[in-house]
Each structure stands twice: as structure tokens, then as C-alpha cells.
Design a protein around this motif. Structure first.
Motif, PDB file in Angstrom:
ATOM      1  N   ARG A   1       0.646  -1.288   0.051  1.00 29.73           N
ATOM      2  CA  ARG A   1       0.069  -0.102   0.073  1.00 29.73           C
ATOM      3  C   ARG A   1       0.995   1.359  -0.011  1.00 29.73           C
ATOM      4  O   ARG A   1       0.442   2.246  -0.788  1.00 29.73           O
ATOM      5  N   GLU A   2       1.907   1.176   0.948  1.00 27.49           N
ATOM      6  CA  GLU A   2       2.757   2.466   0.976  1.00 27.49           C
ATOM      7  C   GLU A   2       3.471   2.622  -0.370  1.00 27.49           C
ATOM      8  O   GLU A   2       3.837   4.035  -0.827  1.00 27.49           O
ATOM      9  N   PRO A  31      -3.189   1.127  -8.095  1.00 23.97           N
ATOM     10  CA  PRO A  31      -3.766   2.553  -7.872  1.00 23.97           C
ATOM     11  C   PRO A  31      -5.124   2.721  -7.714  1.00 23.97           C
ATOM     12  O   PRO A  31      -5.484   3.818  -7.100  1.00 23.97           O
ATOM     13  N   CYS A  87       2.725   1.831  -3.506  1.00 22.26           N
ATOM     14  CA  CYS A  87       1.676   2.319  -4.338  1.00 22.26           C
ATOM     15  C   CYS A  87       1.364   3.686  -4.116  1.00 22.26           C
ATOM     16  O   CYS A  87       1.083   4.614  -5.024  1.00 22.26           O
ATOM     17  N   ARG A  88       0.995   4.077  -2.889  1.00 25.41           N
ATOM     18  CA  ARG A  88       0.591   5.636  -2.520  1.00 25.41           C
ATOM     19  C   ARG A  88       1.891   6.421  -2.773  1.00 25.41           C
ATOM     20  O   ARG A  88       1.734   7.655  -3.342  1.00 25.41           O
ATOM     21  N   ARG A  89       3.097   6.206  -2.550  1.00 22.31           N
ATOM     22  CA  ARG A  89       4.285   6.917  -2.914  1.00 22.31           C
ATOM     23  C   ARG A  89       4.527   6.962  -4.360  1.00 22.31           C
ATOM     24  O   ARG A  89       5.093   8.013  -4.608  1.00 22.31           O
TER      25      ARG A  89
END
Length: 206
Positions: A60-61, A132, A63-65
Motif C-alpha cells: 500500500r505504501e 492505484p 503504491c501510494r508514494r
């Protein structure tokens, strides 16, 4: 061509992840990116209590960053006589993260009084894909086996030199990469996830 982030800073694990996924997806279908491309990327604390939770945290991190579809895994050794430990603490069992030799030696010391016939163990892996769009997938892989008291082999990493998989007479560290991928917990998890990746990335813009 789609890009996929492999969210790990472990160089040996990255090579293993790339090897398995390249064989499944093919270099012409997507481009693999690593955290080395993102020098300011912070270390992500593995605060989960299970392999699955940690894999999802890291994916998750990533993909978020980065905005990229991201794969991350968490894996470790579960020893029967230690009630499934070191488990999610496998990489830092000795108190120093990533000190393979110290971790291995501590496990052997803790099993010194355990009879050889009770040295059952398994390698466990959870692998996650986060997109995403917010879609998430989580799969598991497991390699049952047993531990030996004297390390053998120079391939692999972590606890590989003291782990003999079920049906094997060599440790994981004595297997060549293709042999290990065929039977390992990570290989099993990534082959399952690879089928999901192919399907998901086929629906993404190149």
C-alpha cells in the motif's frame, strides 16, 4: 508497457522476486521497478502481526508514494518447537535486522535441547499486489520441512542453510535458483500472484 514496483530494499530478495515474476509475466509485458529508483523512499515499519498484514502495509505504501502497481511480500520461518516463531520477527530475531548469521545461530541455540525428530518447520510467505485503483490481492505460499543443526550450502539467504524442504535431501541453500523457485514458499506465492498480475496489468494503460 506497464510498470510494476517491487517494494523491497533486500537486494537478494529483489533478485528472487524479479526472477520469478520475469518468468511469469515476461519482459515484454511490463517493466519492473525497484525502490532503488526512489532514493528518498523511507523505510516502512512492519507493524503487522501477520505476514499478510506486513505485505499489505508495504504494498500500500509503495503504491501510494509512487503511483505504481506494487508488489510486496513478507516471509519468514515458523518453527514447530518454538510455537511458530520467529515468524514475522524472522529478519530481526537476534535483535539486529537483517543479520542472517546471528538470527540463524540464535534459532539453533534455542533448539539445542530439542530432539532431531521434533525439528519440524516451514517457510511461509504472503505476497500482496496493490493497484492505484485501490484493488488489492493477497496470496500465501508455504514450504514445509525440517531444520538441521549444521548449516549447508552457499546459495539463498536467511535461514536457507539450515532448512531442508519436504521431499528434499538438500537445504534451500544447496539448491540452484530454479530448483529453489520451484519449491519455495516465495516461489509458490509469486506464481499464484503472477497470474493475478498478468490479468490486472492487461487492463491498465501502458
Amino acid at each position: 508497457m506497464s510498470r510494476l514496483l517491487l517494494a523491497t530494499t533486500n537486494a537478494k530478495k529483489l533478485i528472487e522476486l524479479q526472477r520469478v515474476l520475469d518468468g511469469l509475466v515476461g519482459s515484454g509485458r511490463m517493466e519492473l521497478a525497484s525502490l532503488a529508483e526512489f532514493p528518498d523512499y523511507p523505510e516502512v515499519p512492519e507493524t503487522g502481526l501477520t505476514f499478510g498484514e506486513n505485505a499489505l502495509i508495504k504494498a500500500r505504501e509503495g503504491c501510494r508514494r509512487t503511483g505504481l502497481p506494487t508488489v510486496a511480500d513478507d516471509s519468514g520461518l515458523a518453527v514447530d518447537a518454538l510455537n511458530g516463531m520467529p515468524g514475522v520477527f524472522s529478519a530481526r530475531w537476534s535483535g539486529r535486522h537483517g543479520d542472517d548469521r546471528a538470527n540463524l545461530e540464535l534459532v539453533l541455540a534455542q533448539l539445542a535441547d530439542v530432539p532431531d525428530e521434533q525439528l519440524g518447520a516451514a517457510f511461509v510467505c504472503a505476497a500482496a499486489l496493490v493497484l492505484p485503483s485501490g484493488r488489492e490481492h493477497l496470496v500465501d505460499g508455504r514450504q514445509p520441512g525440517r531444520l538441521i543443526r549444521t548449516p549447508r550450502g552457499t546459495n539463498g539467504f536467511g535461514y536457507d542453510p539450515i532448512f531442508v524442504g519436504e521431499g528434499q535431501d538438500r537445504t534451500n541453500a544447496e539448491l540452484d535458483p530454479a530448483e529453489k523457485d520451484a519449491v519455495s514458499h516465495r516461489g509458490k506465492a509469486l506464481r499464484t500472484l503472477g497470474k493475478v498480475i498478468v490479468k490486472e496489468l492487461a487492463n491498465l494503460p501502458g
